[in-house]
Design an enzyme around this catalytic site. Structure first.
Site, PDB file in Angstrom:
ATOM      1  N   PHE A  49       1.001  -0.677  -0.072  1.00 14.78           N
ATOM      2  CA  PHE A  49      -0.441   0.283  -0.034  1.00 14.78           C
ATOM      3  C   PHE A  49       0.572   1.591  -0.109  1.00 14.78           C
ATOM      4  O   PHE A  49       0.583   2.203  -0.531  1.00 14.78           O
ATOM      5  CB  PHE A  49      -0.814  -0.014   0.871  1.00 14.78           C
ATOM      6  CG  PHE A  49      -0.067   0.103   2.543  1.00 14.78           C
ATOM      7  CD1 PHE A  49       0.446   0.828   3.214  1.00 14.78           C
ATOM      8  CD2 PHE A  49       0.474  -1.225   2.711  1.00 14.78           C
ATOM      9  CE1 PHE A  49       1.693   0.909   4.220  1.00 14.78           C
ATOM     10  CE2 PHE A  49       1.446  -1.195   3.963  1.00 14.78           C
ATOM     11  CZ  PHE A  49       1.443  -0.238   4.311  1.00 14.78           C
ATOM     12  N   GLY A  50       2.034   0.752   0.423  1.00  9.47           N
ATOM     13  CA  GLY A  50       2.666   2.189   0.749  1.00  9.47           C
ATOM     14  C   GLY A  50       3.595   1.905   1.969  1.00  9.47           C
ATOM     15  O   GLY A  50       4.200   1.034   2.552  1.00  9.47           O
ATOM     16  N   ASP A 171      -8.981 -10.599   4.207  1.00  8.13           N
ATOM     17  CA  ASP A 171      -8.005 -10.743   4.470  1.00  8.13           C
ATOM     18  C   ASP A 171      -7.915 -10.960   5.942  1.00  8.13           C
ATOM     19  O   ASP A 171      -6.712 -10.457   6.081  1.00  8.13           O
ATOM     20  CB  ASP A 171      -7.366  -9.800   3.561  1.00  8.13           C
ATOM     21  CG  ASP A 171      -5.601  -9.675   3.114  1.00  8.13           C
ATOM     22  OD1 ASP A 171      -6.096 -10.767   3.505  1.00  8.13           O
ATOM     23  OD2 ASP A 171      -4.762  -8.532   2.795  1.00  8.13           O
TER      24      ASP A 171
HETATM   25  N1  LIG Z   1      -3.330   1.669  14.004  1.00  8.36           N
HETATM   26  C1  LIG Z   1      -1.688   1.449  13.699  1.00  8.36           C
HETATM   27  N2  LIG Z   1      -1.204   1.378  14.334  1.00  8.36           N
HETATM   28  C2  LIG Z   1      -0.025   0.722  14.659  1.00  8.36           C
HETATM   29  N3  LIG Z   1       0.216  -0.515  13.155  1.00  8.36           N
HETATM   30  C3  LIG Z   1       0.180  -0.349  12.135  1.00  8.36           C
HETATM   31  C4  LIG Z   1      -1.585   0.582  11.691  1.00  8.36           C
HETATM   32  N4  LIG Z   1      -1.940   0.328  11.166  1.00  8.36           N
HETATM   33  C5  LIG Z   1      -0.965  -0.904  10.453  1.00  8.36           C
HETATM   34  N5  LIG Z   1      -0.178  -0.565  10.717  1.00  8.36           N
HETATM   35  C6  LIG Z   1       1.369  -1.431  10.848  1.00  8.36           C
HETATM   36  O1  LIG Z   1       1.909  -1.482   9.315  1.00  8.36           O
HETATM   37  C7  LIG Z   1       1.302  -2.870   8.874  1.00  8.36           C
HETATM   38  C8  LIG Z   1       0.010  -2.337   7.416  1.00  8.36           C
HETATM   39  O2  LIG Z   1      -1.414  -2.331   7.118  1.00  8.36           O
HETATM   40  P1  LIG Z   1      -2.141  -1.893   6.538  1.00  8.36           P
HETATM   41  O3  LIG Z   1      -2.244  -4.558   6.965  1.00  8.36           O
HETATM   42  O4  LIG Z   1      -3.050  -1.965   6.496  1.00  8.36           O
HETATM   43  O5  LIG Z   1      -1.357  -2.213   4.855  1.00  8.36           O
HETATM   44  P2  LIG Z   1      -2.405  -3.439   3.826  1.00  8.36           P
HETATM   45  O6  LIG Z   1      -1.032  -2.155   2.577  1.00  8.36           O
HETATM   46  O7  LIG Z   1      -2.675  -3.369   3.926  1.00  8.36           O
HETATM   47  O8  LIG Z   1      -0.541  -4.242   4.049  1.00  8.36           O
HETATM   48  P3  LIG Z   1      -0.439  -5.234   3.167  1.00  8.36           P
HETATM   49  O9  LIG Z   1      -0.908  -5.113   2.134  1.00  8.36           O
HETATM   50  O10 LIG Z   1       0.962  -5.506   3.284  1.00  8.36           O
HETATM   51  O11 LIG Z   1      -0.846  -6.017   3.867  1.00  8.36           O
HETATM   52  C9  LIG Z   1       0.444  -3.565  10.271  1.00  8.36           C
HETATM   53  O12 LIG Z   1       0.970  -4.943   9.409  1.00  8.36           O
HETATM   54  C10 LIG Z   1       1.150  -3.258  10.868  1.00  8.36           C
HETATM   55  O13 LIG Z   1       2.410  -3.457  11.115  1.00  8.36           O
END
Ligand SMILES: Nc1ncnc2c1ncn2[C@@H]1O[C@H](COP(=O)(O)OP(=O)(O)OP(=O)(O)O)[C@@H](O)[C@H]1O
Length: 560
Positions: A49-50, A171
């Site tokens: 995602f970034g 997911d």
């Molecule tokens: N509110 C939060 N507090 C602390 N850490 C967070 C929080 N939100 C996200 N993270 C961290 O960032 C990571 C990625 O967040 P998220 O899963 O929302 O994004 P993503 O793009 O869906 O990730 P991916 O696709 O790689 O699984 C989480 O696994 C966690 O380690």
């Protein structure tokens, strides 16, 4: 009829009535702030995602996480997956679901040399100290059974709420479960979630039957249930329950329990654990498209053997969660009643749990070297780790915050919110998997196949990839005037603006001014003017709808 009533009768609410019924209290969502309202403290996650950053609100002093919404190709506009994640999270309100508190906007620098034209949006959520995957990777952390029961119970509570609210998460995995040092677990990452049109789960009825088709290109492979691996499209809430089983097993043994290196291998190891499918344990499996040509001599699984040291209660619940038959797989309502939670050792209370060193995906690297036996990295390389974000970097040097060094690190192109760095069938490994060997997400479909899942993420992405279809999402600036209805208690309250836009309904962030007056508890009229940015989903028509709260400071609303 209240939302609970409608849940009880299992009627599928339309997304709009669902949204209306789930409207969060007005004061639970701040609105839209500037990024300068937050002091950025450091990066905690870099996924497809970034990036996710830890930050502190200058207004309240609270720690938050800022999740940047990357637009890899500005012409594509605001990613529809992000729009959906924001819309869903804004509606949901449960102690075990991560709360979206605010959106923060970073406007491009005024300098002519800055090529970035579009603002960057950040989702603001409360800061959580760990994700479960990171916690399990920390060699100094050892879960006790009461602790596992406590986390599992909270996970099931969150999922019961989601499913009762007609939402499929799609997911479910350890990395998407956030935990804080108060022992609270919250389900995060709604980028693949969607409204579920089937009946909501009822006691003793498993996940029931699906009502319509969705794409089966969802769920990270190691947590993907057998029916998805065999291409069932009419799936149900049971797909999330399989993921709960995988997470439960992972908490018990300390590492992912079904780490397949390909979809075929994934099915193989599932059958080793749960037994090969038969007409009894998975009725109808032979007619699933992915079962074609499968020759499987009947073989019992080894689940009891593999988990014998965790006791009969754990084995029994695991068996229910990892049932091959999705119709009879246990649902969250029944899982919460399982004897496992009522036998000693009993679940710990969240406040009784110890606190741990922070564990996020970036922290995980420091554990890597200390970890003796990591699961092997799955195939697929680092696809999806696309080119540098370039103009969409965020936290620009002009505000001097955090300063991503020279824009390095790649910014995670081609992720869920992007598409341009991987081919249509490529898989990719999120950043965190480099350390823990976690699996790639599902591949993009080769083409939009007309499965009827018109609002589905991958479908939309392939549309945007140029296969025709809708014209995509858009982001633009503008000014609008609207008239609408004010509801409330006699004081200025809400106005629903109806305005013509270049794009359809969606997220609207900007400054709004307006006035309106309600009559008692009834309705009234109001006028308003808005300026700012409008990010919208163009398949929704020409008009933009936005509910504008007049009570400051909330002046951002998401259209539904
Ligand atoms: N509110 C939060 N507090 C602390 N850490 C967070 C929080 N939100 C996200 N993270 C961290 O960032 C990571 C990625 O967040 P998220 O899963 O929302 O994004 P993503 O793009 O869906 O990730 P991916 O696709 O790689 O699984 C989480 O696994 C966690 O380690």
């Amino acid at each position: 009829m209240s939302i609970l009533d409608s849940r009880e009768v299992g009627r599928a609410l339309s997304p709009r009535s669902f949204a209306v019924a789930h409207q969060r209290p007005n004061n639970s969502f701040l609105g839209c702030s500037r990024i300068t309202d937050y002091e950025v403290l450091g990066k905690i996650g870099q996924g497809t995602f970034g990036e996710v950053h830890r930050a502190r609100s200058k207004r309240t002093g609270a720690l938050v996480a800022l999740k940047k919404i990357i637009m890899h190709n500005e012409k594509d506009g605001f990613p529809i997956t992000a729009l959906r994640e924001i819309k869903l999270l804004k509606l949901l309100s449960h102690p075990n679901i991560l709360k979206l508190e605010d959106m923060a906007v970073e406007y491009p620098a005024a300098k002519i040399t800055d090529k970035r034209k579009r603002p960057i949006m950040y989702m603001v959520t409360p800061y959580m100290d760990h994700d479960l995957s990171g916690l399990l990777d920390n060699p100094s952390v050892h879960f006790t059974e009461p602790q596992i029961k406590c986390y599992l119970f909270q996970l099931l509570e969150g999922l019961r709420y989601l499913h009762a609210s007609h939402i499929l998460h799609r997911d479910m995995k350890a990395a998407n479960l956030l935990i804080n040092n108060k022992g609270i677990l919250q389900i995060a990452d709604f980028g693949l979630a969607r409204h579920y049109e089937g009946e909501v789960p009822k006691p003793h009825q498993g996940g029931g039957e699906g009502r319509r088709d969705y794409t089966n290109l969802v769920v990270t492979r190691w947590y993907r249930p057998p029916e998805l691996l065999m291409h069932l499209k009419r799936y149900t809430t049971a797909i999330d329950m399989w993921g709960v089983g995988c997470v439960f097993g992972e908490m018990l043994v300390g590492k992912p329990i079904l780490a397949g290196k390909s979809d075929v291998a994934q099915l193989q190891i599932i059958f080793e654990l749960c037994g090969t499918p038969t007409d009894e344990n998975m009725p109808g499996w032979r007619s699933l498209p992915g079962a074609e040509g499968l020759v499987l001599p009947p073989k019992p699984g080894n689940l009891s053997q593999r988990f014998r040291e965790y006791g009969s209660g754990a084995i029994s619940l695991l068996r229910e969660l990892l049932k091959l038959d999705w119709r009879s797989r246990i649902n969250a309502i029944d899982a919460l009643q399982h004897p496992y939670f009522r036998t000693a050792p009993f679940p710990a209370k969240p406040h009784e749990l110890p606190s741990f060193e922070e564990s996020h995906e970036l922290d995980r690297r420091k554990f890597h070297d200390r970890r003796a036996a990591l699961p092997p990295a799955p195939k697929g390389g680092t696809v999806g780790r696309g080119p540098h974000d370039g103009p969409n970097d965020g936290f620009g040097s002009r505000n001097g915050m955090n300063g991503r060094p020279g824009g390095g690190g790649g910014g995670g192109g081609g992720g869920r919110y992007g598409r341009n760095s991987r081919g249509p069938t490529e898989e990719r490994i999120p950043a965190w998997s480099r350390d823990r060997g976690l699996p790639p997400r599902p591949p993009l479909p080769a083409s939009a196949d007309g499965s009827g899942d018109h609002t589905d993420l991958y479908r939309d992405r392939s549309d945007r990839a140029g296969s025709g279809g809708t014209s995509g999402t858009g982001i633009g600036t503008g000014i609008g005037i609207g008239i609408g209805i004010v509801t409330g208690d006699g004081r200025p309250w809400w106005i629903t603006m109806i305005g013509r836009g270049r794009v359809g309904r969606g997220v609207v962030a900007g400054r709004r001014f307006g006035s309106g007056r309600g009559t008692g508890n009834g309705t009234g009229t109001g006028t308003g003017i808005e300026s700012g940015i409008c990010i919208a989903d163009s398949d929704c028509g020409l008009f933009s709808w936005c509910s504008i709260p007049f009570r400051p400071p909330a002046w951002l609303a998401l259209g539904v």
